[in-house]
Enzyme design. Structure first.
Site: not given
Lengths: 187, 423
Positions: A151-152
């Site tokens: 995701c990040h």
């Protein structure tokens, strides 16, 4: 009557305190307390209900997990990674100076005594709660060979400690015990 | 505003006279959006978007209530009930596509409305309260849109809910209990889905309430206009009806053409294919992104990758993301230039367009995967975003020499007063 000032007529201001002032303050105070009390159930109803809390322990058979393998299981509706570290991965985790890490913990802090190869962590990225990759077969493990959150971009090492990216903490180690050499009880 | 030359409501028959005494609703409407509201004569099409936003809210409420008649907010069946709407319910596909694309249309319209406000400094005195209420409406819209996106209970719904409620876990001490309280559990499940549904149904009506306040506050000073100078005489204005009801009606027609083109020919263009996969708590989609209208703010959230002072990166990102909108609340006091319209502010105008480009770049990065180059661009973009509001705007306001303003709106539209008289 002892306290004549209050009992006097409604508009009496003999002692600076009118009977009506007392009634106003008492009524509003009690109303306010009642209103605040009514907030308690209104707020508390949003917390986890009893049936959600009841699903809070789970048992896993780990006998089939070979060294280098990992499984995903569920505890409290959230994924848990159970990983059997290879000796090389254990060595890699132990060779790092834990005090220099963002969330300083050694591999020994994160495993049970004598079971340093069994790394059991939540599969929940401490950034915003995604499931990191690396426990499934063929998934990217990231540059430290542990887990990688797509995701990040948080990267965890072979002790599931945060090494790079936005996550503030290591993957959480849930409370668990070894019921026997092959069974782990989480929760 | 009660301009002295405003048309007065006159009941046309015995019934409306009777009604005017008991409940003067027609009078209220006449004075609010009828012939009794004098509006600057020079409004351009940028002033069309408030009415369009109001239309979008009505569209969302109508399609939304219709969907609510067929939807089931239970983690076991929510996804299937949405497919049931799409496949089995009469015209269900139209209601759902209309609602999903209606949300996008609402945000397109509102973003243009907001950037109209930026360019013409609509936030300046005496219209600060309209602006502040507008920012409140925007925040409510974001909350409503987020919770609505969770309801189909697909992969993006689930992980969106997880990531966004995860934002609250960044708050020191109370973060984790707060997240569990918001979700009613340890991960999004029935409890979270049900409360999101309840709030998603409620909030549009709260928005409608704040819109009434927004318009009420607007009617006190009256509408601004592209010159940014105030109304001086009757010749500066025309009655809202029929002049702007007609102009807004034409704009609405154009809007509906574009909306229907997307709705009927590209209904999934703005959605994510991943949301047609039922929610799976054990597998995160490779690329979690929110809906397009959150991308600029999502890019700012992701721009913080290292701890800053004593604040962890995660909390920093969350604070920055919320600050990106909260800074708008201070805009009326950050821009101190006495001139409103960007047309007469040569320096401000350049930075305005830089901000537009910056937000578009941030939006592009927010929709891209979390790769190093996009994160780097986001960091530059986020820095510029805050520089614009907190540094550039106050400095530009104080050093800029604005161009001369016209004497009056009429003057600006028709040339000189002499010509006006001749006309």
């Amino acid at each position: 009557m002892a306290d004549g000032a209050i009992i006097d007529g409604a508009d009496s201001t003999d002692a600076g305190v009118r009977r009506r002032d007392f009634i106003h303050i008492a009524a509003l105070s009690l109303g306010g307390v009642g209103g605040l009390a009514a907030l308690v159930p209104l707020i508390a109803q949003m917390s986890a209900s009893d049936d959600v809390l009841a699903e809070s322990s789970t048992e896993i058979d780990i006998s089939a997990i070979a060294a280098g393998q990992a499984i995903k299981t569920i505890w409290r509706k959230q994924p848990v990674f159970v990983r059997n570290l290879t000796p090389a991965e254990v060595a890699a985790a132990q060779s790092v100076d834990a005090t220099k890490l963002r969330d300083p913990q050694s591999l020994a802090d994160r495993t049970k005594p004598g079971k340093a190869n069994w790394l059991i962590t939540m599969g929940v990225c401490t950034h915003l709660g995604c499931v990191p990759l690396g426990a499934g077969q063929g998934e990217v493990k990231g540059e430290f060979g542990g887990y990688f959150c797509p995701c990040h971009g948080s990267i965890y090492d072979t002790a599931a400690r945060i090494r790079k990216g936005p996550a503030p903490k290591n993957l959480e180690v849930p409370p668990y015990v070894f019921s026997s050499d092959t069974v782990v009880k989480i929760g | 505003m009660s301009f002295p030359w405003a048309n007065q409501y006159k009941p046309s028959n015995a019934f409306t006279s009777w009604l005017d005494e008991k409940l003067p609703l027609p009078r209220f409407v006449y004075n609010a959006i009828g012939g009794g509201y004098p509006v600057p004569r020079n409004l351009n099409y940028a002033w069309n978007f408030g009415v369009l936003a109001g239309f979008c809210l009505v569209l969302q409420i109508v399609t939304g209530v219709t969907l609510a008649m067929h939807y089931a907010a239970n983690a076991g069946v929510a996804f299937d009930s949405v497919e049931h709407i799409m496949r089995d319910v009469n015209w269900g596909w139209l209601m759902r596509y209309g609602h999903a694309n209606g949300a996008s249309a609402f945000f397109v319209v509102v973003y243009i409305h907001i950037f109209r406000g930026f360019f013409y400094s609509s936030y300046k005195a005496p219209r600060e309260m309209i602006w502040l209420l507008g920012v409140v409406i925007f925040l409510l819209m974001m909350a409503t849109a987020f919770m609505g996106y969770v309801l189909p209970w697909g992969q993006m719904s689930f992980w969106g809910a997880k990531v966004i409620t995860g934002l609250f876990s960044a708050i020191p001490l109370v973060g984790e209990p707060l997240q569990q309280w918001l979700l009613g559990g340890f991960a999004p499940d029935d409890a979270a889905l049900n409360r999101f549904y309840a709030l998603h149904f409620l909030l549009p009506f709260v928005i409608a309430g704040v819109i009434i306040l927004h318009i009420w506050a607007l009617h006190i000073p009256g509408s601004s206009n592209p010159t940014g100078i105030e109304i001086k005489t009757e010749s500066d204005t025309v009655p809202f009806h029929p002049y702007y009801t007609a102009k807004d009606g034409f704009g609405l027609g154009i809007f509906l053409l574009i909306y229907c083109a997307v709705l009927f020919f590209f209904p999934n263009a703005l959605g994510h294919p991943d949301n047609y996969i039922p929610a799976n708590p054990l597998s995160t989609p490779a690329h979690i992104v929110p809906e397009w209208y959150f991308w600029p703010f999502y890019a700012i959230l992701r721009a913080f990758t290292a701890d800053f002072l004593f604040i962890p990166a995660k909390l920093m990102g969350v604070l920055a993301m919320f600050s990106a909108i909260l800074v708008w609340f201070f805009l009326p006091w950050l821009d101190t230039s006495p001139v409103r319209s960007g047309h007469f502010r040569p320096l401000f105008r350049k930075f305005y367009w830089l901000l537009v480009i910056d937000v578009l770049v941030l939006g592009y990065c927010g929709g891209s995967p979390a790769e190093t180059k996009y994160v780097l661009i986001s960091q530059i973009g986020a820095t510029y975003y805050f520089l614009h509001f907190l540094v550039i705007l106050p400095i530009v306001s104080s050093i800029e020499k604005p161009q001369p303003l016209p004497f009056s709106i009429t003057d600006h539209v028709l040339g000189t007063d002499a010509k006006t008289v001749a006309a």
